[in-house]
Design a protein around this motif. Structure first.
Motif, short mmCIF file in Angstrom:
data_model
loop_
_atom_site.label_atom_id
_atom_site.label_comp_id
_atom_site.label_asym_id
_atom_site.label_seq_id
_atom_site.Cartn_x
_atom_site.Cartn_y
_atom_site.Cartn_z
N UNK A 25 41.88 38.04 54.07
CA UNK A 25 41.02 39.15 53.65
C UNK A 25 41.83 40.23 52.95
N UNK A 26 43.01 40.54 53.47
CA UNK A 26 43.85 41.56 52.84
C UNK A 26 44.29 41.09 51.46
N UNK A 27 44.68 39.84 51.33
CA UNK A 27 45.08 39.32 50.02
C UNK A 27 43.92 39.38 49.03
N UNK A 28 42.71 39.06 49.49
CA UNK A 28 41.52 39.16 48.63
C UNK A 28 41.30 40.61 48.19
N UNK A 29 41.45 41.55 49.10
CA UNK A 29 41.30 42.97 48.76
C UNK A 29 42.32 43.38 47.70
N UNK A 30 43.56 42.94 47.86
CA UNK A 30 44.60 43.29 46.89
C UNK A 30 44.31 42.67 45.53
N UNK A 31 43.83 41.43 45.51
CA UNK A 31 43.46 40.79 44.24
C UNK A 31 42.31 41.53 43.56
N UNK A 32 41.36 41.99 44.36
CA UNK A 32 40.23 42.75 43.83
C UNK A 32 40.72 44.06 43.21
N UNK A 33 41.63 44.74 43.90
CA UNK A 33 42.19 45.98 43.38
C UNK A 33 42.95 45.72 42.08
N UNK A 34 43.71 44.64 42.04
CA UNK A 34 44.46 44.29 40.83
C UNK A 34 43.50 44.03 39.67
N UNK A 35 42.42 43.28 39.94
CA UNK A 35 41.43 42.98 38.90
C UNK A 35 40.73 44.25 38.42
N UNK A 36 40.58 45.23 39.31
CA UNK A 36 39.95 46.50 38.95
C UNK A 36 40.93 47.48 38.29
N UNK A 37 42.18 47.04 38.14
CA UNK A 37 43.17 47.88 37.49
C UNK A 37 43.74 48.99 38.36
N UNK A 38 43.58 48.88 39.66
CA UNK A 38 44.10 49.89 40.58
C UNK A 38 45.57 49.59 40.81
N UNK A 39 46.42 50.51 40.39
CA UNK A 39 47.86 50.33 40.49
C UNK A 39 48.44 51.24 41.57
N UNK A 40 49.62 50.90 42.01
CA UNK A 40 50.34 51.75 42.95
C UNK A 40 50.70 53.07 42.25
N UNK A 41 50.63 54.14 43.00
CA UNK A 41 51.07 55.45 42.48
C UNK A 41 52.59 55.41 42.44
N UNK A 42 53.17 55.57 41.25
CA UNK A 42 54.59 55.32 41.07
C UNK A 42 55.29 56.52 40.43
N UNK A 43 54.74 57.70 40.60
CA UNK A 43 55.37 58.88 39.99
C UNK A 43 55.50 60.00 40.99
#
Length: 137
Positions: free
Chosen positions: A119-137
């Motif tokens: 389920x967590x991997x599916x959530x991360x894939x969904x976020x990736x597909x939605x263009x949600x990136x890690x805050x990196x600044x």
């Protein structure tokens, strides 16, 4: 070495990398999340559960590892898991631009159940597909 106002630790880091005591984890490696851009920070947590998630979800092959780590500089709340995206800091997750020193490998930890991990991997894939990136600044 926290400034004392965040957390006294102990601190942990989960990864697929095989490390030994004394190794340094430094910013600049490809992020485990999103597009895999170089991370400007190294991440650490004061909870085993969050470190286990890191070990299980890290990019790469092989088994995950959890390490006890020491910050070599200041740490700050991880905005990916705290007030920027979620209320508070329940996972006691932090980040730093300074290296983390590996103190020891933590052994005997238990993975999350396969259905929870899936389920967590599916959530991360969904976020990736939605263009949600890690805050990196």
């Amino acid at each position: 070495m926290s400034d004392g106002s965040l957390d006294a630790g102990p601190f942990f880091h989960g990864t697929k990398a095989a490390l030994v005591p004394g190794d340094l984890l430094e910013p600049g490696r490809a992020s485990n999340f999103g597009a895999g851009d170089p991370a400007n920070f190294v991440y650490l947590t004061a909870t085993m559960d969050a470190a286990i998630w890191g070990a299980e979800l890290a990019a790469g092959d092989g088994r995950g590892h959890v390490y006890r780590v020491e910050p070599t500089g200041s740490i700050e709340h991880d905005p990916n898991l705290t007030d920027t995206r979620f209320r508070g800091n329940r996972t006691r997750s932090y980040r730093t631009r300074d290296p983390l020193r590996v103190v020891a490998e933590v052994t005997g930890w238990e993975s999350h159940p396969p259905e929870v991990l899936g389920q967590m991997r599916e959530n991360l894939e969904r976020m990736k597909a939605d263009g949600i990136e890690a805050i990196n600044d």
